[in-house]
Scaffold this active site. Structure first.
Site, PDB file in Angstrom:
ATOM      1  N   HIS A 225       4.019  -0.329   6.619  1.00 36.62           N
ATOM      2  CA  HIS A 225       3.882  -0.117   5.172  1.00 36.62           C
ATOM      3  C   HIS A 225       3.732  -1.404   4.379  1.00 36.62           C
ATOM      4  O   HIS A 225       3.757  -1.360   3.146  1.00 36.62           O
ATOM      5  CB  HIS A 225       5.099   0.650   4.632  1.00 36.62           C
ATOM      6  CG  HIS A 225       5.064   2.116   4.914  1.00 36.62           C
ATOM      7  ND1 HIS A 225       4.363   3.007   4.142  1.00 36.62           N
ATOM      8  CD2 HIS A 225       5.632   2.851   5.898  1.00 36.62           C
ATOM      9  CE1 HIS A 225       4.515   4.239   4.624  1.00 36.62           C
ATOM     10  NE2 HIS A 225       5.289   4.163   5.697  1.00 36.62           N
TER      11      HIS A 225
ATOM     12  N   LYS B 145       6.635   1.822 -11.301  1.00 34.75           N
ATOM     13  CA  LYS B 145       6.806   1.534  -9.873  1.00 34.75           C
ATOM     14  C   LYS B 145       7.903   0.499  -9.723  1.00 34.75           C
ATOM     15  O   LYS B 145       8.367  -0.077 -10.710  1.00 34.75           O
ATOM     16  CB  LYS B 145       5.508   1.041  -9.238  1.00 34.75           C
ATOM     17  CG  LYS B 145       4.824  -0.112  -9.974  1.00 34.75           C
ATOM     18  CD  LYS B 145       3.462  -0.418  -9.347  1.00 34.75           C
ATOM     19  CE  LYS B 145       2.443   0.635  -9.692  1.00 34.75           C
ATOM     20  NZ  LYS B 145       1.561   1.009  -8.596  1.00 34.75           N
ATOM     21  N   ARG B 146       8.326   0.286  -8.480  1.00 34.36           N
ATOM     22  CA  ARG B 146       9.342  -0.717  -8.205  1.00 34.36           C
ATOM     23  C   ARG B 146       8.941  -2.048  -8.844  1.00 34.36           C
ATOM     24  O   ARG B 146       7.777  -2.446  -8.800  1.00 34.36           O
ATOM     25  CB  ARG B 146       9.456  -0.867  -6.678  1.00 34.36           C
ATOM     26  CG  ARG B 146      10.460  -1.851  -6.173  1.00 34.36           C
ATOM     27  CD  ARG B 146      10.686  -1.613  -4.673  1.00 34.36           C
ATOM     28  NE  ARG B 146       9.440  -1.605  -3.913  1.00 34.36           N
ATOM     29  CZ  ARG B 146       8.935  -2.674  -3.296  1.00 34.36           C
ATOM     30  NH1 ARG B 146       9.563  -3.835  -3.368  1.00 34.36           N
ATOM     31  NH2 ARG B 146       7.822  -2.584  -2.595  1.00 34.36           N
TER      32      ARG B 146
ATOM     33  N   LYS C 275       3.502  -6.656  -7.651  1.00 33.93           N
ATOM     34  CA  LYS C 275       2.988  -5.499  -8.383  1.00 33.93           C
ATOM     35  C   LYS C 275       2.558  -5.880  -9.809  1.00 33.93           C
ATOM     36  O   LYS C 275       1.913  -5.110 -10.500  1.00 33.93           O
ATOM     37  CB  LYS C 275       4.030  -4.382  -8.407  1.00 33.93           C
ATOM     38  CG  LYS C 275       4.280  -3.794  -7.007  1.00 33.93           C
ATOM     39  CD  LYS C 275       5.339  -2.712  -7.027  1.00 33.93           C
ATOM     40  CE  LYS C 275       5.656  -2.187  -5.640  1.00 33.93           C
ATOM     41  NZ  LYS C 275       4.601  -1.328  -5.080  1.00 33.93           N
TER      42      LYS C 275
ATOM     43  N   THR D  71       1.118   5.346  -3.674  1.00 31.60           N
ATOM     44  CA  THR D  71       0.891   6.792  -3.789  1.00 31.60           C
ATOM     45  C   THR D  71       0.899   7.237  -5.247  1.00 31.60           C
ATOM     46  O   THR D  71       0.323   8.269  -5.578  1.00 31.60           O
ATOM     47  CB  THR D  71       1.953   7.591  -3.013  1.00 31.60           C
ATOM     48  OG1 THR D  71       3.263   7.179  -3.425  1.00 31.60           O
ATOM     49  CG2 THR D  71       1.816   7.382  -1.509  1.00 31.60           C
TER      50      THR D  71
ATOM     51  N   LYS E 290      -1.279  10.214  -7.509  1.00 33.42           N
ATOM     52  CA  LYS E 290      -0.702  11.246  -8.395  1.00 33.42           C
ATOM     53  C   LYS E 290      -1.333  11.176  -9.777  1.00 33.42           C
ATOM     54  O   LYS E 290      -1.634  12.205 -10.398  1.00 33.42           O
ATOM     55  CB  LYS E 290       0.808  11.062  -8.495  1.00 33.42           C
ATOM     56  CG  LYS E 290       1.545  11.271  -7.189  1.00 33.42           C
ATOM     57  CD  LYS E 290       2.937  10.651  -7.239  1.00 33.42           C
ATOM     58  CE  LYS E 290       3.498  10.478  -5.842  1.00 33.42           C
ATOM     59  NZ  LYS E 290       4.612   9.539  -5.787  1.00 33.42           N
TER      60      LYS E 290
END
Length: 928
Positions: A378, A658-659, A664, A770, A774
């Protein structure tokens, strides 16, 4: 009524016939009666009031009655037919709320809504009483939960295995100081969905020592012993009887381990020590591991998951096989999937059980293990490819280290067999890259391949021939030995050398030298590389997006790919359309079903493509915008409840949830907002309105408790929000919101309301993602880099329906090199933003450390490793294109419809079909 019965008792009516009879007779009045029954006879609360929380628990127990029928029938049928079963081991399962999903999958939503209305409650209000199960943190756990939903829906025999965390990761609270963490309390009122299997319990051992028994087997004895207990949660499929299982382990010790004598003597802490040591294993997800104690606890968690689950799997295999037990059949009946490196210890644990307990040979056990276990990678981040201290592991799991050492030795023999011994430089490179044990002495049998013969000292005669005299000097260096006396015969031009020292050199110990590579460096830690063990010990290694899988093959595990190319494959992530459209976005679902002509798309998302032909239809566009507006109105209430801020549903909802992590790049997003705010402040009110589309910029996500830089980013976002949201000149033109304690339930509200979603990680660093799937599925348009699943989403929805910016993955290494060489020239707009932040406009907090991470050319925490400055100009220019497109609502709605219509590929049903066929070799099992 409860139908949990002894599975071994067979009556005149089959379980399947009983289920069909009961389900066909369910109506709202029957359900209301059943809910009232549980409120009275399955009491968790006092009898005085039928509060919403009490109604939730009673309703959950009512739904569980129905699930248990399907659950028991599924379990019985798998047992009777002895099918091959997949087992998905994951440290995280981010389930979200269960009630809405369960009644939806059972097709009983309408009946339960009516029943609760008869009892004075609404299903929506009752459902909100359920706390999110605190069993995960981010995409890893949510993917696992989507997979469980798809496995059940598609009738695949499969279970999930995890740990039952009492306090989860943490509950996030936002204060004036930024993020604060408190323990999750999701289990305080009990969990109505779980059944404790007190009869399903196994021992798990730590520490101790390994001895050889008289039977020739190795025995792991002594040490610390705990016991695990199974807690089962039903996973219902959609429109099917199949109900699979998520088995979570809790940890404890037998009652006799409570030291009653010490307790009565007043030493209460010592009396309870064994219980505490056992129970703390399941207290917290990802406990801090900066201390030695934290590292030990994390390793205990991972081993507990692996040992408990494998003991359970093996017990089931033996029971189903009965008298025809053959261990060679194990891989044809069992598939174990390791979700990331956390369950890596499955490999040595399965070997240990097969060899030490079941009496198989090494070769037999290795063949079975390799054919049973598979690994999903991952991440490409080096720090996330786990490396455990060998010293800690040796103390905690001594037998497993012995097994790992042997696997490592056999791996090196395979490497030598493939590459030979002639090119020792190549061989050294491959061993260094591929070994499981890092910074560990090579075994003598392999070390001798890396011996360097010492060069022999030359004789005086030979030395005379080689010496070239160019000047008269007091000394000459010969083979690093100083010849102290040199006489020169000018007539013959010969060199007279005092040979004493040379002879001495010649007689020196001339033993061969070992390449330093064969010995460990005492200055560096000795570690076990868990990802390497996964690759070696499993039959399959998959990435989770096309670009990620290529990076895995070309970079992360390139040497392994050269060795075993057939092991490597791609399985792009997916999300379940049940939870992520059908149930969380009923307004949009109804529109899709109306225009397609049925709700078949919930099981066959290929049918979503039929929307494409209506993308320009004004009626569809009008309905589409109305659904989006209705969802935005709900989020307006959510924002006010969670933060106190009031926002307009007429503004664009721009979301990044998100985290919190530097790669990110929430920092890039908030700096873009700061730039937008600064430009607004420099304009007249009229120019502002003409230049900018109103936006509500929404953030959500948790920063790990010890990740200082991530917590600084959270603090920065909240400071910007406090300034911007109270600026009367700006008003509704720009709002910034950080929603605390982001979880699945918040996502289920936010995603249907979102219009722009940001997936802006540094290219090449996000494995897949993911949430991007969505958002696209719900008609939200993405802005992002060519990273992770963004690449495939853009291909599916069309370049014109995706806002792209930023450097590409193949450019990143070169850009970092240029930065280190001092060649990077920052954009003036980027420098302008940093100066604005440092001016104090967002409060008194000192942001030098945060801004400093974007500056300089080298050094830890410096040099803008994640290329925020490099991508900033491209990012803000892309945001201008977003504003332009949003002004044309017909164009924007068309883009939104096409995002939904093109999202079929990102359905977890498709992904699961691929896992089942290509990795697990399991087939659907339809209950009669």
């Amino acid at each position: 009524r409860s139908v949990a019965s002894d599975r071994g008792v067979q009556g005149s009516v089959s379980p399947e016939e009983e289920i069909s009879s009961v389900l066909n007779s369910i109506d709202s009045s029957t359900i209301a009666s059943n809910i009232k029954h549980h409120a009275e006879f399955t009491p968790v609360f006092s009898p005085e009031h039928f509060s919403p929380l009490k109604a939730y628990h009673a309703t959950a127990k009512s739904v569980l009655d129905t699930l248990i029928m399907n659950w028991n029938a599924t379990y019985d049928y798998y047992d009777r037919t002895n099918v091959k079963q997949a087992y998905y081991l994951s440290m995280e399962f981010l389930q979200g709320r269960a009630l809405t999903n369960a009644v939806g999958n059972l097709e009983l939503t309408g009946q339960y809504a009516e029943a609760l209305q008869q009892l004075g409650h609404s299903l929506e209000d009752v459902a909100t009483q359920e706390p999110d199960a605190a069993l995960g943190n981010g995409g890893l756990g949510r993917l696992a939960s989507c997979f469980l939903d798809s496995l059940a829906t598609l009738n695949y025999p499969a279970w999930g295995y995890g740990l039952r965390y009492k306090h989860g990761l943490f509950k996030q609270i936002i204060t004036k100081d930024g993020q604060e963490e408190v323990a999750e309390n999701w289990l305080e009122m009990g969990n109505p969905w779980e059944i404790v299997r007190t009869d399903v319990s196994y021992p798990v051992k730590f520490y101790g020592k390994v001895v050889e028994g008289t039977d020739g087997r190795m025995h792991w004895i002594g040490g610390e012993n705990i016991k695990v207990v199974a807690h089962d949660i039903p996973i219902p499929g959609y429109k099917t009887k199949t109900t699979n299982n998520l088995r979570l382990w809790s940890t404890t010790v037998p009652s006799q381990d409570f030291d009653l004598e010490a307790f009565n003597a007043g030493d209460h802490a010592s009396a309870y020590e064994a219980h505490l040591n056992a129970e703390k294993i399941c207290h917290v997800l990802y406990p801090g591991d900066e201390s030695p104690e934290g590292k030990v606890l994390r390793l205990k968690q991972q081993y507990t998951l692996c040992s408990a689950s494998l003991q359970d799997i093996i017990a089931r295999f033996e029971r189903r096989a009965g008298d025809s037990l053959s261990w060679e059949d194990f891989p044809s009946k069992v598939a174990v999937q390791m979700n990331d490196t956390h369950p890596t210890l499955c490999i040595p644990e399965l070997m240990r059980i097969l060899i030490d307990v079941k009496g198989l040979s090494w070769n037999e056990a290795w063949s079975i293990t390799e054919r049973t276990v598979a690994y999903t990678n991952h991440t490409v981040l080096p720090e996330a490819l786990e490396k455990w201290s060998l010293d800690i592991m040796q103390k905690l799991l001594p037998r497993h280290v012995e097994i790992i050492e042997k696997i490592d030795g056999e791996l090196m023999n395979i490497i030598i067999s493939k590459y030979g011994t002639e090119d020792t430089s190549l061989l050294k490179k491959k061993i260094k890259e591929m070994r499981i044990l890092d910074n560990i002495d090579l075994p003598d049998s392999i070390a001798k391949l890396f011996v360097k013969p010492k060069e022999k000292k030359e004789s005086p005669a030979k030395l005379k021939e080689k010496l070239l005299v160019k000047s008269l000097e007091p000394s000459v260096v010969v083979e690093e030995k100083t010849v102290s006396k040199v006489e020169i015969n000018e007539d013959s031009e010969e060199v007279e050398v005092d040979s004493e020292e040379v002879v001495e050199a010649e007689n020196e110990d001339s033993e061969d030298e070992l390449d330093p590579f064969v010995k460990s460096d005492p200055k560096l830690p000795r570690v076990v590389r868990m990802a390497n063990l996964c690759v070696v010990g499993g039959h399959s290694v998959n990435g989770v997006a096309a670009i990620h899988s290529e990076i895995v093959k070309e970079d992360v595990f390139n040497s392994f790919y050269e060795m075993w190319p057939a092991k490597f494959q791609n399985k792009t992530n997916g999300v379940t359309p049940r939870r992520w459209i059908r149930f969380c976005n009923p307004e949009l679902s109804a529109i899709i079903s109306k225009w397609i002509g049925s709700d078949d798309w919930v099981l066959n998302t290929d049918k979503l493509a039929e929307l494409k032909k209506f993308a320009d239809d004004e009626d569809l566009q009008s309905e589409w915008r109305a659904a989006k507006k209705a969802n935005k109105v709900k989020v307006v209430s959510l924002i006010r409840e969670k933060t106190g801020y009031i926002v307009s549903p007429d503004a664009m909802f721009d979301v990044q949830v998100k985290r919190i992590h530097e790669y990110k790049r929430q920092l890039l997003n908030i700096l873009g907002i700061v730039y937008r705010y600064k430009k607004m402040k420099e304009m007249s009110a009229k120019d502002r309105i003409n230049s900018f589309v109103p936006r509500v910029c929404i953030f959500g996500g948790k920063a790990f408790a010890t990740y200082v830089q991530a917590k600084r980013i959270v603090k920065f976002i909240t400071d910007v929000a406090a300034t911007v949201n109270h600026d009367p000149e700006i008003g509704d033109l720009l709002k910034v919101v950080f929603i605390p304690d982001y979880n699945v339930s918040v996502a289920e509200a936010l995603i249907p309301a979102s219009e722009l979603s940001q997936h802006i990680s540094t290219a090449g660093m996000e494995a897949s993602g993911t949430s991007n799937m969505k958002f696209a599925m719900n008609g939200c348009i993405l802005i992002g880099t060519l990273d992770g699943a963004n690449v495939e989403i853009r291909e599916e929805v069309g370049e014109e329906n995706f806002f792209l910016f930023g450097a590409e993955a193949h450019e990143i290494a070169g850009l970092r090199k240029e930065r280190a060489q001092g060649k990077f020239v920052p954009d003036p707009r980027f420098e302008e933003v940093k100066r604005f932040v440092r001016s104090g406009v967002f409060g008194t907090y000192n942001y030098d450390d945060l801004m400093g991470s974007l500056e300089g050319n080298e050094g830890y925490g410096r040099a803008d490793y994640f290329l925020v400055g490099k991508d900033f100009p491209s990012y803000i220019e892309c945001q201008e294109k977003v504003d332009k497109a949003y002004r044309d609502q017909k164009l924007w709605t068309r883009m939104s419809i096409l995002n939904t219509a093109s999202s079929s590929k990102f359905n977890s049903d498709r992904t699961i079909h691929e896992y089942a066929k290509d990795i697990w070799d399991i087939k659907p099992v339809i209950l009669p």
